[in-house]
Motif scaffolding. Structure first.
Motif, PDB file in Angstrom:
ATOM      1  N   PHE A 158      49.124  47.168  44.406  1.00  0.00           N
ATOM      2  CA  PHE A 158      48.087  46.305  43.854  1.00  0.00           C
ATOM      3  C   PHE A 158      48.315  44.850  44.256  1.00  0.00           C
ATOM      4  CE2 PHE A 158      46.288  43.749  40.359  1.00  0.00           C
ATOM      5  CZ  PHE A 158      44.963  44.084  40.535  1.00  0.00           C
ATOM      6  N   CYS A 159      49.567  44.395  44.250  1.00  0.00           N
ATOM      7  CA  CYS A 159      49.865  43.009  44.647  1.00  0.00           C
ATOM      8  C   CYS A 159      49.547  42.765  46.119  1.00  0.00           C
ATOM      9  CB  CYS A 159      51.319  42.676  44.343  1.00  0.00           C
ATOM     10  SG  CYS A 159      51.637  42.471  42.593  1.00  0.00           S
ATOM     11  N   VAL A 160      49.821  43.744  46.962  1.00  0.00           N
ATOM     12  CA  VAL A 160      49.464  43.609  48.378  1.00  0.00           C
ATOM     13  C   VAL A 160      47.942  43.532  48.515  1.00  0.00           C
ATOM     14  CG1 VAL A 160      49.476  44.799  50.608  1.00  0.00           C
ATOM     15  CG2 VAL A 160      51.555  44.680  49.240  1.00  0.00           C
ATOM     16  N   PHE A 161      47.229  44.344  47.755  1.00  0.00           N
ATOM     17  CA  PHE A 161      45.772  44.300  47.777  1.00  0.00           C
ATOM     18  C   PHE A 161      45.263  42.945  47.289  1.00  0.00           C
ATOM     19  CE2 PHE A 161      41.691  45.102  45.582  1.00  0.00           C
ATOM     20  CZ  PHE A 161      40.931  45.385  46.705  1.00  0.00           C
ATOM     21  N   LEU A 162      45.913  42.368  46.274  1.00  0.00           N
ATOM     22  CA  LEU A 162      45.503  41.068  45.749  1.00  0.00           C
ATOM     23  C   LEU A 162      45.594  39.969  46.811  1.00  0.00           C
ATOM     24  CD1 LEU A 162      46.912  40.832  42.121  1.00  0.00           C
ATOM     25  CD2 LEU A 162      44.544  40.975  42.845  1.00  0.00           C
ATOM     26  N   TYR A 163      46.464  40.152  47.776  1.00  0.00           N
ATOM     27  CA  TYR A 163      46.584  39.176  48.859  1.00  0.00           C
ATOM     28  C   TYR A 163      45.261  39.041  49.626  1.00  0.00           C
ATOM     29  CZ  TYR A 163      48.262  36.972  53.131  1.00  0.00           C
ATOM     30  OH  TYR A 163      48.428  36.127  54.184  1.00  0.00           O
ATOM     31  N   PHE A 164      44.527  40.152  49.740  1.00  0.00           N
ATOM     32  CA  PHE A 164      43.282  40.158  50.506  1.00  0.00           C
ATOM     33  C   PHE A 164      42.039  39.894  49.653  1.00  0.00           C
ATOM     34  CE2 PHE A 164      46.235  42.867  52.867  1.00  0.00           C
ATOM     35  CZ  PHE A 164      46.237  42.189  54.078  1.00  0.00           C
ATOM     36  N   VAL A 165      42.175  39.832  48.352  1.00  0.00           N
ATOM     37  CA  VAL A 165      41.023  39.657  47.469  1.00  0.00           C
ATOM     38  C   VAL A 165      40.265  38.354  47.733  1.00  0.00           C
ATOM     39  CG1 VAL A 165      40.343  39.302  45.054  1.00  0.00           C
ATOM     40  CG2 VAL A 165      41.770  41.227  45.684  1.00  0.00           C
ATOM     41  N   PRO A 166      40.912  37.208  47.941  1.00  0.00           N
ATOM     42  CA  PRO A 166      40.125  35.993  48.200  1.00  0.00           C
ATOM     43  C   PRO A 166      39.233  36.120  49.438  1.00  0.00           C
ATOM     44  CG  PRO A 166      42.362  35.394  47.652  1.00  0.00           C
ATOM     45  CD  PRO A 166      42.345  36.887  47.805  1.00  0.00           C
ATOM     46  N   THR A 167      39.736  36.738  50.486  1.00  0.00           N
ATOM     47  CA  THR A 167      38.930  36.922  51.690  1.00  0.00           C
ATOM     48  C   THR A 167      37.747  37.834  51.404  1.00  0.00           C
ATOM     49  OG1 THR A 167      40.943  36.694  52.997  1.00  0.00           O
ATOM     50  CG2 THR A 167      39.016  37.600  54.107  1.00  0.00           C
ATOM     51  N   ILE A 168      37.998  38.912  50.696  1.00  0.00           N
ATOM     52  CA  ILE A 168      36.922  39.843  50.341  1.00  0.00           C
ATOM     53  C   ILE A 168      35.908  39.158  49.441  1.00  0.00           C
ATOM     54  CG2 ILE A 168      36.411  41.989  49.101  1.00  0.00           C
ATOM     55  CD1 ILE A 168      39.244  42.947  49.974  1.00  0.00           C
ATOM     56  N   MET A 169      36.404  38.396  48.450  1.00  0.00           N
ATOM     57  CA  MET A 169      35.516  37.714  47.517  1.00  0.00           C
ATOM     58  C   MET A 169      34.631  36.696  48.240  1.00  0.00           C
ATOM     59  SD  MET A 169      36.369  35.179  44.356  1.00  0.00           S
ATOM     60  CE  MET A 169      36.865  33.939  45.519  1.00  0.00           C
ATOM     61  N   LEU A 170      35.203  35.951  49.164  1.00  0.00           N
ATOM     62  CA  LEU A 170      34.404  34.965  49.895  1.00  0.00           C
ATOM     63  C   LEU A 170      33.364  35.637  50.786  1.00  0.00           C
ATOM     64  CD1 LEU A 170      37.145  32.356  50.827  1.00  0.00           C
ATOM     65  CD2 LEU A 170      35.288  32.099  49.169  1.00  0.00           C
ATOM     66  N   ALA A 171      33.737  36.751  51.413  1.00  0.00           N
ATOM     67  CA  ALA A 171      32.779  37.470  52.257  1.00  0.00           C
ATOM     68  C   ALA A 171      31.627  38.016  51.424  1.00  0.00           C
ATOM     69  CB  ALA A 171      33.480  38.595  53.001  1.00  0.00           C
ATOM     70  N   VAL A 172      31.941  38.593  50.278  1.00  0.00           N
ATOM     71  CA  VAL A 172      30.894  39.131  49.403  1.00  0.00           C
ATOM     72  C   VAL A 172      30.125  37.986  48.751  1.00  0.00           C
ATOM     73  CG1 VAL A 172      30.477  40.506  47.332  1.00  0.00           C
ATOM     74  CG2 VAL A 172      32.132  41.282  49.006  1.00  0.00           C
ATOM     75  N   GLY A 173      30.806  36.888  48.457  1.00  0.00           N
ATOM     76  CA  GLY A 173      30.167  35.732  47.844  1.00  0.00           C
ATOM     77  C   GLY A 173      29.135  35.073  48.740  1.00  0.00           C
ATOM     78  N   LYS A 174      29.260  35.240  50.053  1.00  0.00           N
ATOM     79  CA  LYS A 174      28.232  34.714  50.961  1.00  0.00           C
ATOM     80  C   LYS A 174      26.922  35.471  50.784  1.00  0.00           C
ATOM     81  CE  LYS A 174      31.237  32.905  54.523  1.00  0.00           C
ATOM     82  NZ  LYS A 174      31.689  32.982  55.915  1.00  0.00           N
TER      83      LYS A 174
ATOM     84  N   ALA B 107      31.760  37.445  42.054  1.00  0.00           N
ATOM     85  CA  ALA B 107      32.391  37.441  40.729  1.00  0.00           C
ATOM     86  C   ALA B 107      32.592  38.868  40.223  1.00  0.00           C
ATOM     87  CB  ALA B 107      31.533  36.649  39.749  1.00  0.00           C
ATOM     88  N   LEU B 108      31.647  39.749  40.509  1.00  0.00           N
ATOM     89  CA  LEU B 108      31.766  41.146  40.093  1.00  0.00           C
ATOM     90  C   LEU B 108      32.937  41.834  40.789  1.00  0.00           C
ATOM     91  CD1 LEU B 108      30.463  43.357  38.371  1.00  0.00           C
ATOM     92  CD2 LEU B 108      29.091  43.963  40.358  1.00  0.00           C
ATOM     93  N   VAL B 109      33.133  41.537  42.058  1.00  0.00           N
ATOM     94  CA  VAL B 109      34.263  42.114  42.805  1.00  0.00           C
ATOM     95  C   VAL B 109      35.583  41.678  42.176  1.00  0.00           C
ATOM     96  CG1 VAL B 109      35.506  41.994  45.009  1.00  0.00           C
ATOM     97  CG2 VAL B 109      33.051  42.409  44.993  1.00  0.00           C
ATOM     98  N   VAL B 110      35.700  40.407  41.854  1.00  0.00           N
ATOM     99  CA  VAL B 110      36.932  39.904  41.243  1.00  0.00           C
ATOM    100  C   VAL B 110      37.144  40.553  39.876  1.00  0.00           C
ATOM    101  CG1 VAL B 110      38.058  37.857  40.305  1.00  0.00           C
ATOM    102  CG2 VAL B 110      36.916  37.751  42.513  1.00  0.00           C
ATOM    103  N   ALA B 111      36.092  40.680  39.099  1.00  0.00           N
ATOM    104  CA  ALA B 111      36.214  41.306  37.778  1.00  0.00           C
ATOM    105  C   ALA B 111      36.678  42.756  37.907  1.00  0.00           C
ATOM    106  CB  ALA B 111      34.881  41.241  37.044  1.00  0.00           C
TER     107      ALA B 111
END
Length: 66
Positions: free
Chosen positions: A19-35, A42-46
């Motif tokens: 899970f911690c390794v996955f959390l490393y990539f969450v900001p990139t995923i969140m920004l891509a989905v946030g575009k 916000a839903l992805v982060v939640a």
């Protein structure tokens, strides 16, 4: 520490490690989905933050049934 406790601790450590390794990539995923949509970002982060709680809750229910 008996065998069952050791196995539970090892499983928890591995799950949290993945899970911690996955959390490393969450900001990139969140920004891509946030575009696409800020609400989706916000839903992805939640969902990512709720995932370990749901996983461990389901795991504990499964272990208590046996």
């Amino acid at each position: 520490m008996d065998r069952e406790t050791r196995q539970t601790a090892l499983a928890t450590f591995l799950i949290l490690g993945v899970f911690c390794v996955f959390l490393y990539f969450v900001p990139t995923i969140m920004l891509a989905v946030g575009k696409i949509s800020p609400v989706l970002g916000a839903l992805v982060v939640a969902l990512v933050l709720l995932a370990p709680f749901v996983f461990f809750w389901l795991r504990s229910r499964s272990r208590n049934k046996n």
